[in-house]
Design a protein around this motif. Structure first.
Motif, PDB file in Angstrom:
ATOM      1  N   SER A  84      17.980   7.727 -21.458  1.00  0.00           N
ATOM      2  CA  SER A  84      17.362   9.047 -21.279  1.00  0.00           C
ATOM      3  C   SER A  84      15.912   9.040 -21.709  1.00  0.00           C
ATOM      4  CB  SER A  84      18.147  10.099 -22.058  1.00  0.00           C
ATOM      5  OG  SER A  84      18.168   9.778 -23.448  1.00  0.00           O
ATOM      6  N   ASN A  85      15.610   8.342 -22.798  1.00  0.00           N
ATOM      7  CA  ASN A  85      14.222   8.254 -23.261  1.00  0.00           C
ATOM      8  C   ASN A  85      13.365   7.431 -22.303  1.00  0.00           C
ATOM      9  OD1 ASN A  85      14.765   9.761 -25.570  1.00  0.00           O
ATOM     10  ND2 ASN A  85      15.321   7.948 -26.765  1.00  0.00           N
ATOM     11  N   VAL A  86      13.950   6.362 -21.767  1.00  0.00           N
ATOM     12  CA  VAL A  86      13.220   5.535 -20.800  1.00  0.00           C
ATOM     13  C   VAL A  86      12.829   6.366 -19.586  1.00  0.00           C
ATOM     14  CG1 VAL A  86      13.403   3.578 -19.206  1.00  0.00           C
ATOM     15  CG2 VAL A  86      14.287   3.379 -21.537  1.00  0.00           C
ATOM     16  N   ILE A  87      13.777   7.126 -19.075  1.00  0.00           N
ATOM     17  CA  ILE A  87      13.516   7.927 -17.875  1.00  0.00           C
ATOM     18  C   ILE A  87      12.491   9.020 -18.158  1.00  0.00           C
ATOM     19  CG2 ILE A  87      14.555   9.556 -16.245  1.00  0.00           C
ATOM     20  CD1 ILE A  87      17.113   7.886 -16.424  1.00  0.00           C
ATOM     21  N   THR A  88      12.623   9.694 -19.307  1.00  0.00           N
ATOM     22  CA  THR A  88      11.692  10.771 -19.656  1.00  0.00           C
ATOM     23  C   THR A  88      10.262  10.247 -19.788  1.00  0.00           C
ATOM     24  OG1 THR A  88      13.430  11.986 -20.813  1.00  0.00           O
ATOM     25  CG2 THR A  88      11.152  12.556 -21.342  1.00  0.00           C
ATOM     26  N   ILE A  89      10.103   9.149 -20.506  1.00  0.00           N
ATOM     27  CA  ILE A  89       8.765   8.586 -20.717  1.00  0.00           C
ATOM     28  C   ILE A  89       8.183   8.079 -19.397  1.00  0.00           C
ATOM     29  CG2 ILE A  89       7.468   6.750 -21.847  1.00  0.00           C
ATOM     30  CD1 ILE A  89       9.436   6.970 -24.179  1.00  0.00           C
ATOM     31  N   THR A  90       9.018   7.445 -18.567  1.00  0.00           N
ATOM     32  CA  THR A  90       8.537   6.925 -17.281  1.00  0.00           C
ATOM     33  C   THR A  90       8.075   8.052 -16.370  1.00  0.00           C
ATOM     34  OG1 THR A  90      10.087   5.066 -17.459  1.00  0.00           O
ATOM     35  CG2 THR A  90       9.108   5.492 -15.297  1.00  0.00           C
TER      36      THR A  90
END
Length: 272
Positions: free
Chosen positions: A78-84
């Protein structure tokens, strides 16, 4: 541009004839009565198409690299997707501004130089024609032939100014506005950055954990991005050679993903 002129040529047929070294097919292609508006007669290709393709490649590479780097840093999906997503949106704005400023400056420079050349031609035509004669002599023409050619085309002022811009100053006219170029870069970047991110999300969300290995994940995202870029290349630049394009794109994106994923691990191991 050659709008309104009838060119007796089938460009696609001529290209196929060249690939097959078929002289009879080449002659037939050059005798076909076709409008000059067919794909490939407008040279160079519309700049906004090139911008869209460049933006698409940048988006694919950057999104893949960000996902790979954040995964390598052991962040939650979830953090990867949000930051990307945040990076995609902010970078797209920066790329829009970059291309708008760049092409606005190039357009202004072109018309300023064209106005200068036109003014010089009106006030000192012998000097301008002599410059072009010398240029053609340097390109290999005999001086008398160069003078014959230049004195003929100099009768047509607009055409001669365009010729000076292209051959003397090496300044081709942009065939798209700065806004078109910037918007095409932005759109290509956002759309094609979303593709590898969407594949990454789908793998993490729907596939079994056994398939969540980074090598599988980024091989899949790279394959999807390569296929999409190939289709975009074919649609935006019809008639251009595409034989090695998929291989080059695939390996460049794959190497980008691998390096982005491995570097955080290497740095973390070095610190430990």
């Amino acid at each position: 541009m050659t709008h309104g002129v009838r060119l007796r040529r089938n460009l696609e047929g001529a290209r196929d004839a060249f690939e097959n070294k078929d002289i009879s097919a080449m002659k037939q292609a050059h005798s076909a009565d076709l409008s000059c508006s067919e794909a490939g007669h407008e040279i160079p290709a519309k700049m906004f198409r090139m911008c869209a393709l460049w933006g698409a490649f940048e988006g694919s590479a950057i999104a893949t690299a960000i996902c790979a780097a954040l995964t390598g840093a052991d962040l939650e999906t979830s953090n990867v997707i949000t930051i990307t997503i945040s990076c995609i949106l902010t970078l797209s704005v920066a790329l829009f501004a970059r291309d708008f400023i760049r092409y606005r400056g190039e357009t202004r420079h072109y018309f300023r130089e064209r106005a200068r050349e036109s003014w010089e031609l009106k006030n000192f035509p012998e000097g301008e024609t002599q410059e072009m004669v010398e240029l053609y002599v340097c390109k290999g023409l005999k001086e008398e032939d160069a003078r014959s050619v230049i004195h003929t085309v100099a009768k047509y002022e607009e055409f001669f100014v365009d010729l000076m811009m292209q051959q003397e100053l090496q300044l081709p006219k942009l065939d798209s506005s700065p806004v078109q170029c910037a918007a095409s870069t932005w759109l290509g970047f956002v759309v094609f950055a979303s593709l590898p991110l969407g594949v990454f999300w789908a793998i993490c969300e729907f596939l079994a954990p056994a398939f969540h290995h980074p090598h599988y994940t980024f091989a899949a995202t790279t394959l999807v991005a390569t296929a999409a870029l190939y289709i975009a290349y074919a649609l935006l630049l019809p008639g251009r050679s595409r034989h090695s394009y998929p291989v080059l794109v695939f390996f460049s994106l794959l190497v980008t993903a691998y390096l982005a994923h491995e570097l955080p691990n290497r740095v973390r191991q070095h610190r430990l």
